[in-house]
Enzyme design. Structure first.
Site, PDB file in Angstrom:
ATOM      1  N   LYS A  10      47.988  39.437  40.983  1.00 37.08           N
ATOM      2  CA  LYS A  10      46.894  39.884  40.124  1.00 37.08           C
ATOM      3  C   LYS A  10      47.281  39.928  38.637  1.00 37.08           C
ATOM      4  O   LYS A  10      48.462  39.863  38.290  1.00 37.08           O
ATOM      5  CB  LYS A  10      46.429  41.268  40.588  1.00 37.08           C
ATOM      6  CG  LYS A  10      45.821  41.253  41.988  1.00 37.08           C
ATOM      7  CD  LYS A  10      45.363  42.650  42.379  1.00 37.08           C
ATOM      8  CE  LYS A  10      44.712  42.667  43.747  1.00 37.08           C
ATOM      9  NZ  LYS A  10      44.240  44.016  44.098  1.00 37.08           N
ATOM     10  N   TYR A  50      35.127  38.995  45.999  1.00 37.05           N
ATOM     11  CA  TYR A  50      35.074  40.427  46.327  1.00 37.05           C
ATOM     12  C   TYR A  50      33.676  40.893  46.738  1.00 37.05           C
ATOM     13  O   TYR A  50      33.392  42.085  46.704  1.00 37.05           O
ATOM     14  CB  TYR A  50      35.584  41.257  45.142  1.00 37.05           C
ATOM     15  CG  TYR A  50      37.076  41.165  44.974  1.00 37.05           C
ATOM     16  CD1 TYR A  50      37.936  41.804  45.869  1.00 37.05           C
ATOM     17  CD2 TYR A  50      37.638  40.426  43.943  1.00 37.05           C
ATOM     18  CE1 TYR A  50      39.310  41.717  45.725  1.00 37.05           C
ATOM     19  CE2 TYR A  50      39.016  40.338  43.796  1.00 37.05           C
ATOM     20  CZ  TYR A  50      39.846  40.986  44.694  1.00 37.05           C
ATOM     21  OH  TYR A  50      41.211  40.904  44.557  1.00 37.05           O
ATOM     22  N   PHE A  58      33.278  50.730  42.367  1.00 42.15           N
ATOM     23  CA  PHE A  58      34.345  50.107  41.581  1.00 42.15           C
ATOM     24  C   PHE A  58      34.198  48.592  41.427  1.00 42.15           C
ATOM     25  O   PHE A  58      35.040  47.939  40.794  1.00 42.15           O
ATOM     26  CB  PHE A  58      35.722  50.426  42.193  1.00 42.15           C
ATOM     27  CG  PHE A  58      35.890  49.945  43.613  1.00 42.15           C
ATOM     28  CD1 PHE A  58      36.183  48.623  43.908  1.00 42.15           C
ATOM     29  CD2 PHE A  58      35.743  50.840  44.665  1.00 42.15           C
ATOM     30  CE1 PHE A  58      36.331  48.187  45.219  1.00 42.15           C
ATOM     31  CE2 PHE A  58      35.897  50.413  45.990  1.00 42.15           C
ATOM     32  CZ  PHE A  58      36.188  49.075  46.259  1.00 42.15           C
ATOM     33  N   ARG A  86      51.200  41.914  54.737  1.00 42.32           N
ATOM     34  CA  ARG A  86      50.636  43.240  54.495  1.00 42.32           C
ATOM     35  C   ARG A  86      51.755  44.290  54.457  1.00 42.32           C
ATOM     36  O   ARG A  86      51.713  45.214  53.650  1.00 42.32           O
ATOM     37  CB  ARG A  86      49.551  43.570  55.517  1.00 42.32           C
ATOM     38  CG  ARG A  86      48.344  42.619  55.309  1.00 42.32           C
ATOM     39  CD  ARG A  86      47.089  43.017  55.984  1.00 42.32           C
ATOM     40  NE  ARG A  86      46.489  44.219  55.465  1.00 42.32           N
ATOM     41  CZ  ARG A  86      45.817  44.320  54.321  1.00 42.32           C
ATOM     42  NH1 ARG A  86      45.686  43.282  53.529  1.00 42.32           N
ATOM     43  NH2 ARG A  86      45.268  45.463  53.964  1.00 42.32           N
ATOM     44  N   THR A  92      48.080  50.297  49.496  1.00 42.85           N
ATOM     45  CA  THR A  92      47.240  50.009  48.333  1.00 42.85           C
ATOM     46  C   THR A  92      47.616  50.897  47.150  1.00 42.85           C
ATOM     47  O   THR A  92      47.683  50.437  46.013  1.00 42.85           O
ATOM     48  CB  THR A  92      45.747  50.202  48.696  1.00 42.85           C
ATOM     49  OG1 THR A  92      45.453  49.355  49.809  1.00 42.85           O
ATOM     50  CG2 THR A  92      44.847  49.851  47.542  1.00 42.85           C
ATOM     51  N   ARG A 103      54.273  46.542  45.982  1.00 38.20           N
ATOM     52  CA  ARG A 103      53.537  47.549  45.217  1.00 38.20           C
ATOM     53  C   ARG A 103      54.430  48.704  44.773  1.00 38.20           C
ATOM     54  O   ARG A 103      54.254  49.238  43.680  1.00 38.20           O
ATOM     55  CB  ARG A 103      52.327  48.032  46.016  1.00 38.20           C
ATOM     56  CG  ARG A 103      51.255  46.938  46.085  1.00 38.20           C
ATOM     57  CD  ARG A 103      50.082  47.336  46.921  1.00 38.20           C
ATOM     58  NE  ARG A 103      49.014  46.344  46.848  1.00 38.20           N
ATOM     59  CZ  ARG A 103      48.163  46.111  47.829  1.00 38.20           C
ATOM     60  NH1 ARG A 103      48.244  46.791  48.970  1.00 38.20           N
ATOM     61  NH2 ARG A 103      47.212  45.216  47.687  1.00 38.20           N
ATOM     62  N   ASN A 113      47.157  47.037  41.386  1.00 34.62           N
ATOM     63  CA  ASN A 113      48.171  47.121  42.441  1.00 34.62           C
ATOM     64  C   ASN A 113      48.885  45.796  42.731  1.00 34.62           C
ATOM     65  O   ASN A 113      49.397  45.581  43.816  1.00 34.62           O
ATOM     66  CB  ASN A 113      47.587  47.752  43.705  1.00 34.62           C
ATOM     67  CG  ASN A 113      46.454  46.950  44.300  1.00 34.62           C
ATOM     68  OD1 ASN A 113      46.218  45.809  43.925  1.00 34.62           O
ATOM     69  ND2 ASN A 113      45.754  47.542  45.245  1.00 34.62           N
ATOM     70  N   HIS A 116      47.032  40.908  46.156  1.00 31.39           N
ATOM     71  CA  HIS A 116      46.024  40.933  47.224  1.00 31.39           C
ATOM     72  C   HIS A 116      46.595  40.130  48.378  1.00 31.39           C
ATOM     73  O   HIS A 116      47.264  39.114  48.160  1.00 31.39           O
ATOM     74  CB  HIS A 116      44.724  40.268  46.762  1.00 31.39           C
ATOM     75  CG  HIS A 116      43.833  39.869  47.917  1.00 31.39           C
ATOM     76  ND1 HIS A 116      42.934  40.737  48.484  1.00 31.39           N
ATOM     77  CD2 HIS A 116      43.751  38.713  48.624  1.00 31.39           C
ATOM     78  CE1 HIS A 116      42.331  40.123  49.496  1.00 31.39           C
ATOM     79  NE2 HIS A 116      42.797  38.891  49.591  1.00 31.39           N
ATOM     80  N   GLU A 127      39.444  32.750  52.759  1.00 31.78           N
ATOM     81  CA  GLU A 127      39.920  32.919  51.385  1.00 31.78           C
ATOM     82  C   GLU A 127      40.667  31.679  50.901  1.00 31.78           C
ATOM     83  O   GLU A 127      40.487  31.243  49.761  1.00 31.78           O
ATOM     84  CB  GLU A 127      40.806  34.167  51.291  1.00 31.78           C
ATOM     85  CG  GLU A 127      40.005  35.443  51.484  1.00 31.78           C
ATOM     86  CD  GLU A 127      40.842  36.714  51.588  1.00 31.78           C
ATOM     87  OE1 GLU A 127      40.244  37.796  51.553  1.00 31.78           O
ATOM     88  OE2 GLU A 127      42.088  36.630  51.692  1.00 31.78           O
TER      89      GLU A 127
END
Length: 139
Positions: A10, A50, A58, A86, A92, A103, A113, A116, A127
């Site tokens: 990100k 998203y 948000f 993950r 998160t 993270r 964070n 993704h 995706e």
């Protein structure tokens, strides 16, 4: 079982030149990066990606964040890649993430964070096709 998952590094991470450091954690976890490219998401791309969060308070903030700077989209491959990535990403909220996770190491906040990752093999497949064609994936 070898499978593929989708990852985004990100804006908070690309702005701090952390792509290589994040990739090192991914590869150390036994996942291969079989496709990667740096892109600047358009508002339309971020909203589509998203859209599951469209009704959440948000959503607008998330779209603004994801479009403020370039991101790195990736296809990762390995044994149980979705679950493995993950684990490697961590919780998160970086405050709750395990030591050594992406993270915990790099994320400044729950809103920023760092990464993704797909939450299922089905979502990973959906995706991946938003950002890559089959001939862009080596592996």
């Amino acid at each position: 079982m070898t499978e593929r998952t989708f990852s985004i590094i990100k804006p908070d991470a690309t702005e701090r030149n952390l792509t290589g450091a994040v990739n090192a954690v991914i590869e150390a976890a036994g996942l291969r990066i079989v496709a990667q490219r740096r892109i600047h998401l358009s508002k339309a791309q971020a909203e589509k990606f998203y859209e599951i969060h469209k009704e959440r308070p948000f959503f607008g903030e998330l779209v603004d964040f994801m479009t403020r700077s370039p991101v790195v989209v990736q296809v990762l491959e390995g044994d149980n890649a979705v679950a493995r990535y993950r684990e490697v990403m961590g919780a998160t909220n970086p405050a709750n993430a395990d030591e050594g996770t992406i993270r915990k190491l790099f994320a400044p906040s729950v809103g920023e964070n760092t990464v993704h990752g797909s939450d299922s093999a089905e979502n990973a497949a959906m995706e991946i096709v938003q950002f890559f064609t089959d001939d862009q994936i080596v592996g």
